[in-house]
Design a protein around this motif. Structure first.
Motif, short mmCIF file in Angstrom:
data_model
loop_
_atom_site.label_atom_id
_atom_site.label_comp_id
_atom_site.label_asym_id
_atom_site.label_seq_id
_atom_site.Cartn_x
_atom_site.Cartn_y
_atom_site.Cartn_z
N GLU A 190 71.65 62.80 86.60
CA GLU A 190 71.93 62.03 87.97
C GLU A 190 71.47 60.76 87.70
O GLU A 190 72.08 60.06 88.24
CB GLU A 190 70.69 63.15 88.55
N THR A 191 70.55 60.48 86.89
CA THR A 191 69.81 58.94 87.17
C THR A 191 70.69 57.93 85.75
O THR A 191 70.62 56.89 85.86
CB THR A 191 68.30 58.93 86.65
N GLY A 192 71.28 58.72 84.96
CA GLY A 192 72.23 57.95 84.11
C GLY A 192 71.17 57.54 82.81
O GLY A 192 71.42 56.57 82.14
N ARG A 193 70.08 58.14 82.91
CA ARG A 193 68.85 57.68 81.69
C ARG A 193 69.07 58.95 80.77
O ARG A 193 69.52 59.90 80.79
CB ARG A 193 67.69 57.75 82.41
N SER A 194 68.20 58.60 79.71
CA SER A 194 68.01 59.57 78.67
C SER A 194 67.01 60.67 78.95
O SER A 194 66.43 60.27 79.66
CB SER A 194 67.84 58.95 77.16
N TYR A 195 67.22 61.77 78.10
CA TYR A 195 66.36 62.78 78.34
C TYR A 195 64.95 62.31 78.13
O TYR A 195 63.87 62.60 78.86
CB TYR A 195 66.74 64.00 77.18
N GLY A 196 64.83 61.57 76.95
CA GLY A 196 63.44 61.23 76.73
C GLY A 196 62.77 60.30 77.71
O GLY A 196 61.57 60.41 78.04
N PHE A 197 63.68 59.59 78.39
CA PHE A 197 63.15 58.42 79.63
C PHE A 197 62.57 59.41 80.50
O PHE A 197 61.52 59.03 81.21
CB PHE A 197 64.48 57.59 80.04
N VAL A 198 63.44 60.47 81.05
CA VAL A 198 62.95 61.25 82.13
C VAL A 198 61.74 62.11 81.96
O VAL A 198 60.86 62.01 82.77
CB VAL A 198 64.11 62.21 82.47
N HIS A 199 61.38 62.54 80.56
CA HIS A 199 60.33 63.39 80.13
C HIS A 199 59.33 62.40 80.05
O HIS A 199 58.18 62.84 80.66
CB HIS A 199 60.76 63.68 78.72
N ARG A 200 59.21 61.06 79.54
CA ARG A 200 58.26 60.20 79.65
C ARG A 200 57.81 59.49 81.01
O ARG A 200 56.64 59.61 81.38
CB ARG A 200 58.52 58.92 79.10
N MET A 201 58.65 59.59 82.06
CA MET A 201 58.44 59.30 83.66
C MET A 201 57.78 60.47 83.96
O MET A 201 56.90 60.29 84.61
CB MET A 201 59.73 59.17 84.12
N LEU A 202 58.20 61.69 83.73
CA LEU A 202 57.52 62.93 84.33
C LEU A 202 55.84 62.92 83.80
O LEU A 202 55.12 63.31 84.60
CB LEU A 202 58.32 64.19 84.03
N SER A 203 55.99 62.66 82.48
CA SER A 203 54.51 62.92 81.96
C SER A 203 53.79 61.84 82.32
O SER A 203 52.58 62.37 82.72
CB SER A 203 54.69 62.82 80.36
N GLU A 204 54.05 60.64 82.78
CA GLU A 204 53.22 59.54 83.23
C GLU A 204 52.94 59.92 84.64
O GLU A 204 51.73 59.52 85.10
CB GLU A 204 54.09 58.14 83.27
N SER A 205 53.89 60.51 85.27
CA SER A 205 53.29 60.86 86.79
C SER A 205 52.33 62.06 86.92
O SER A 205 52.01 62.52 88.11
CB SER A 205 54.69 60.94 87.44
N GLY A 206 52.23 62.69 85.77
CA GLY A 206 51.02 63.70 85.74
C GLY A 206 51.55 65.29 85.98
O GLY A 206 50.94 66.09 86.51
N VAL A 207 53.00 65.23 85.64
CA VAL A 207 53.68 66.57 85.98
C VAL A 207 53.28 67.60 84.94
O VAL A 207 53.16 67.09 83.82
CB VAL A 207 55.34 66.36 86.12
N THR A 208 52.87 68.82 85.16
CA THR A 208 52.80 69.89 84.21
C THR A 208 54.50 70.52 83.87
O THR A 208 54.86 70.90 84.60
CB THR A 208 51.85 71.15 84.65
N LEU A 209 54.44 69.87 82.74
CA LEU A 209 56.19 70.40 82.33
C LEU A 209 56.22 71.79 82.11
O LEU A 209 55.25 72.38 81.37
CB LEU A 209 56.43 69.40 80.90
#
Length: 73
Positions: free
Chosen positions: A39-58
């Motif tokens: 959706e965002t046109g970004r990589s899996y790693g970028f989205v994963h890092r953004m979620l981790s930084e925002s405190g999401v429990t994956l």
């Protein structure tokens, strides 16, 4: 997140915080990291890092689960 971000473009400041909040909300609603990346046109790693930084429990691999199965004794 109506517009897709240019791949490789730097996201910082308020735009990064807004993107992280949007990703977190969608992920918590059940969207996968792969879907969010597409959706965002970004990589899996970028989205994963953004979620981790925002405190999401994956979630674990395999996606959302339906809960514990009843055990028969």
């Amino acid at each position: 997140m109506a517009k897709t971000l240019k791949k490789g473009s730097r996201v910082s400041g308020a735009a990064r915080e807004k993107l992280a909040a949007d990703l977190k909300k969608k992920y918590d609603s059940g969207a996968s990291i792969r879907v969010l990346a597409e959706e965002t046109g970004r990589s899996y790693g970028f989205v994963h890092r953004m979620l981790s930084e925002s405190g999401v429990t994956l979630r674990g691999r395999g996606g959302a689960t339906r809960g514990k199965k009843a055990t028969l004794a």
